[in-house]
Write a protein that holds these residues in place. Structure first.
Motif, PDB file in Angstrom:
ATOM      1  N   UNK A 196       0.811  -1.217   0.000  1.00 39.24           N
ATOM      2  CA  UNK A 196       0.000   0.000   0.000  1.00 39.24           C
ATOM      3  C   UNK A 196       0.840   1.260   0.000  1.00 39.24           C
ATOM      4  N   UNK A 197       2.067   1.191   0.561  1.00 41.70           N
ATOM      5  CA  UNK A 197       2.918   2.380   0.605  1.00 41.70           C
ATOM      6  C   UNK A 197       3.334   2.807  -0.799  1.00 41.70           C
ATOM      7  N   UNK A 198       3.620   1.843  -1.662  1.00 38.77           N
ATOM      8  CA  UNK A 198       4.034   2.164  -3.027  1.00 38.77           C
ATOM      9  C   UNK A 198       2.834   2.638  -3.837  1.00 38.77           C
ATOM     10  N   UNK A 199       1.703   1.972  -3.676  1.00 38.28           N
ATOM     11  CA  UNK A 199       0.491   2.417  -4.368  1.00 38.28           C
ATOM     12  C   UNK A 199       0.131   3.849  -3.973  1.00 38.28           C
ATOM     13  N   UNK A 200       0.330   4.189  -2.709  1.00 45.80           N
ATOM     14  CA  UNK A 200       0.005   5.553  -2.254  1.00 45.80           C
ATOM     15  C   UNK A 200       0.916   6.580  -2.914  1.00 45.80           C
ATOM     16  N   UNK A 201       2.209   6.256  -3.074  1.00 49.27           N
ATOM     17  CA  UNK A 201       3.125   7.196  -3.745  1.00 49.27           C
ATOM     18  C   UNK A 201       2.770   7.351  -5.224  1.00 49.27           C
ATOM     19  N   UNK A 202       2.400   6.252  -5.861  1.00 52.51           N
ATOM     20  CA  UNK A 202       1.984   6.338  -7.269  1.00 52.51           C
ATOM     21  C   UNK A 202       0.735   7.207  -7.387  1.00 52.51           C
ATOM     22  N   UNK A 203      -0.209   7.015  -6.472  1.00 47.81           N
ATOM     23  CA  UNK A 203      -1.429   7.826  -6.507  1.00 47.81           C
ATOM     24  C   UNK A 203      -1.117   9.305  -6.324  1.00 47.81           C
ATOM     25  N   UNK A 204      -0.188   9.629  -5.449  1.00 49.85           N
ATOM     26  CA  UNK A 204       0.187  11.028  -5.250  1.00 49.85           C
ATOM     27  C   UNK A 204       0.799  11.617  -6.514  1.00 49.85           C
ATOM     28  N   UNK A 205       1.649  10.858  -7.189  1.00 45.54           N
ATOM     29  CA  UNK A 205       2.240  11.335  -8.442  1.00 45.54           C
ATOM     30  C   UNK A 205       1.162  11.592  -9.491  1.00 45.54           C
ATOM     31  N   UNK A 206       0.166  10.731  -9.551  1.00 41.60           N
ATOM     32  CA  UNK A 206      -0.919  10.914 -10.521  1.00 41.60           C
ATOM     33  C   UNK A 206      -1.763  12.134 -10.176  1.00 41.60           C
ATOM     34  N   UNK A 207      -1.947  12.405  -8.882  1.00 40.45           N
ATOM     35  CA  UNK A 207      -2.680  13.626  -8.503  1.00 40.45           C
ATOM     36  C   UNK A 207      -1.913  14.869  -8.926  1.00 40.45           C
ATOM     37  N   UNK A 208      -0.598  14.841  -8.780  1.00 39.62           N
ATOM     38  CA  UNK A 208       0.220  15.990  -9.183  1.00 39.62           C
ATOM     39  C   UNK A 208       0.086  16.236 -10.686  1.00 39.62           C
ATOM     40  N   UNK A 209       0.053  15.167 -11.450  1.00 42.85           N
ATOM     41  CA  UNK A 209      -0.054  15.290 -12.907  1.00 42.85           C
ATOM     42  C   UNK A 209      -1.469  15.643 -13.353  1.00 42.85           C
ATOM     43  N   UNK A 210      -2.432  15.506 -12.454  1.00 40.45           N
ATOM     44  CA  UNK A 210      -3.832  15.796 -12.771  1.00 40.45           C
ATOM     45  C   UNK A 210      -4.291  14.987 -13.986  1.00 40.45           C
ATOM     46  N   UNK A 211      -4.037  13.679 -13.915  1.00 38.87           N
ATOM     47  CA  UNK A 211      -4.425  12.776 -14.988  1.00 38.87           C
ATOM     48  C   UNK A 211      -5.391  11.748 -14.426  1.00 38.87           C
ATOM     49  N   UNK A 212      -6.302  11.282 -15.242  1.00 40.08           N
ATOM     50  CA  UNK A 212      -7.220  10.240 -14.796  1.00 40.08           C
ATOM     51  C   UNK A 212      -6.457   8.961 -14.475  1.00 40.08           C
ATOM     52  N   UNK A 257      12.011   5.004  -4.979  1.00 43.25           N
ATOM     53  CA  UNK A 257      11.529   6.063  -5.875  1.00 43.25           C
ATOM     54  C   UNK A 257      10.660   7.056  -5.121  1.00 43.25           C
ATOM     55  N   UNK A 258      11.013   8.328  -5.213  1.00 48.87           N
ATOM     56  CA  UNK A 258      10.234   9.381  -4.565  1.00 48.87           C
ATOM     57  C   UNK A 258       9.013   9.724  -5.413  1.00 48.87           C
ATOM     58  N   UNK A 259       8.105  10.463  -4.821  1.00 44.05           N
ATOM     59  CA  UNK A 259       6.940  10.933  -5.578  1.00 44.05           C
ATOM     60  C   UNK A 259       7.402  11.772  -6.767  1.00 44.05           C
ATOM     61  N   UNK A 260       8.423  12.589  -6.563  1.00 44.29           N
ATOM     62  CA  UNK A 260       8.941  13.416  -7.658  1.00 44.29           C
ATOM     63  C   UNK A 260       9.483  12.547  -8.791  1.00 44.29           C
ATOM     64  N   UNK A 261      10.224  11.501  -8.459  1.00 46.56           N
ATOM     65  CA  UNK A 261      10.764  10.613  -9.497  1.00 46.56           C
ATOM     66  C   UNK A 261       9.650   9.865 -10.217  1.00 46.56           C
ATOM     67  N   UNK A 262       8.659   9.438  -9.483  1.00 42.84           N
ATOM     68  CA  UNK A 262       7.518   8.775 -10.115  1.00 42.84           C
ATOM     69  C   UNK A 262       6.785   9.738 -11.045  1.00 42.84           C
TER      70      UNK A 262
END
Length: 461
Positions: free
Chosen positions: A286-302, A389-394
């Motif tokens: 869940x920790x990795x999924x949460x970081x991926x989700x944060x990266x997707x929110x930053x990109x504002x993509x579906x 991998x950080x949120x920024x790198x993702x």
């Protein structure tokens, strides 16, 4: 004509094997699947026959949870999940140490059961999951040809100079120490020797005349006239330079799926989206999924996220317009996705590439590291360390794969070769994996029938 399919009781293994079998089914031939009770529903959904065959202590009808497994298997799973949080070599060491009990569970009893099934079904062709070691040991001991389906990176079947469990290569994001690598190699060599001894002892108990094998992990279905079927794109294997046994590349085994109307409506919106799934095992991270989700929110993509064992609330705030559910129709979503994010599992990788979708791969274990390195080398995706991998790198990797940085359009020297992605997808559409398997095993049918008719499966049990 009859096809026998032998699979462990795991959905991620049975689904591609059952998909291959649809070519026989659709030709009006009989298909019998030998697997455990947990995946009986999958067999029924494909309209195939089933006979009971338990090949291991664990099972997985879709999403695996340690608390739902037998006690020993549950403890093993929890140890594995913990190891993935520590890193590449730590995970590979843990898996190597678990391998004897994991891969050769009751080999003589399971081998005898396999030969009983062969005697009962009298198949004209057989396909077996490569990791069904007890089943393959029994068939090879009896001299019965079969299609050996490697559901993983091709290194799951070691070639000379390689040892099972030690990746022949890995992505640049991982930098293990030489000391850790040396210790891992020594452990894998010891496990291979012990495993081979167990294989040879079981084979001699099935048939006192059985010849010893030098490396049980390196044996394959071509030994007695069968063939190896790699569930992998030939275009990727061509970049690896490994000397393979006689084989055919299936590309992928993309199946037909029932898709709910609301999901079809979601897909049809004229906006790009990213599909995320860590499969039936690694969705626990869940920790990795949460970081991926944060990266997707930053990109504002579906995003379409299959959470599996992770509760949706672990992702944080879920934007309006996202599709977040424990289970999603992966094949259909990949067909229209702009990018896939996954753990490097064979089904996830091959199904994405079969749809021409670039991949952000976050490998955790086994052959996922070699597969991630090839994705990186072939420029069909980006590989990162899921623990580091950080949120920024993702975010940067996703931006690249989405083509938002001006360097992802397949131009010379670009990070993503979209031309290669198109060629892979077009090739698989023209010649799907089930068709390749059907043609590859056509030459083994008379040989398989002849060996079975001669009584060879009975061995001297």
């Amino acid at each position: 004509m009859t096809l026998l399919v032998i699979s462990p009781d795991y959905a991620s293994h049975l689904l591609p094997l059952a998909t291959l079998a649809t070519r026989w089914r659709d030709a009006g031939e009989r298909v019998v699947v030998a697997t455990g009770p947990s995946t009986a529903g999958i067999v029924a959904d494909f309209g195939l026959e089933r006979v009971d065959l338990t090949l291991g202590r664990g099972s997985n009808p879709g999403v695996i949870r340690a608390e739902e497994q037998p006690r020993d298997e549950g403890a093993s799973l929890r140890g594995f999940f913990d190891a993935t949080r520590r890193g590449m070599t730590q995970t590979l060491r843990y898996q190597a140490q678990e391998r004897l009990t994991d891969l050769m569970w009751d080999p003589v009893g399971r081998g005898r059961r396999v030969l009983e099934i062969v005697d009962q079904v009298r198949p004209d062709a057989i396909i077996v999951d490569h990791l069904a070691f007890s089943a393959r040991m029994a068939l090879q001991t009896a001299g019965v040809p079969y299609g050996d389906v490697v559901l993983g990176h091709p290194s799951a079947l070691p070639v000379p100079g390689e040892v099972y469990g030690y990746p022949p290569f890995w992505p640049r994001a991982f930098a293990p120490s030489q000391e850790d690598l040396d210790e891992l190699r020594e452990l894998c060599d010891r496990v291979a020797a012990g495993f081979t001894g167990e294989w040879n002892r079981a084979a001699r108990e099935l048939d006192s005349r059985a010849a010893d094998v030098d490396d049980a992990f390196a044996t394959h279905g071509g030994t007695h006239g069968g063939t190896v079927l790699y569930n992998y794109p030939a275009e990727l294997a061509a970049t690896e330079g490994r000397m393979l046994p006689p084989h055919a590349f299936l590309g992928s085994t993309r199946r037909e799926e029932d898709v709910a109307p609301d999901i079809l409506e979601w897909i049809a919106r004229d906006e790009p989206y990213v599909y995320v799934s860590f499969g039936s095992f690694l969705s626990v991270r869940d920790d990795v999924l949460a970081r991926v989700a944060e990266a997707l929110r930053i990109l504002d993509v579906r995003a379409a996220i299959a959470t599996g064992a992770t509760p949706a609330e672990a992702l944080g705030d879920v934007p309006d317009g996202w599709l977040v559910r424990p289970h999603l129709p992966q094949i259909r979503l990949l067909k229209s996705a702009a990018v896939a994010v996954n753990h490097g599992g064979n089904n996830s990788v091959t199904e994405a590439l079969g749809s021409g979708v670039p991949i952000l791969v976050l490998p955790f274990s086994t052959d996922q590291f070699a597969g991630g390195a090839t994705i990186e080398r072939a420029r069909v995706g980006v590989a990162l360390d899921p623990n580091a991998a950080s949120v920024e790198e993702l975010t940067d990797a996703l931006r690249l794969l989405l083509g938002e940085d001006g360097n992802g359009d397949g131009a010379e020297g670009a990070a993503v070769d979209r031309g290669l992605l198109r060629r892979i997808a077009e090739g698989q559409a023209a010649r799907p994996g089930p068709e390749v398997a059907y043609e590859a095993l056509a030459g083994t049918r008379s040989l398989t029938s002849e060996r079975i008719a001669s009584g060879s499966p009975a061995a001297d049990r």
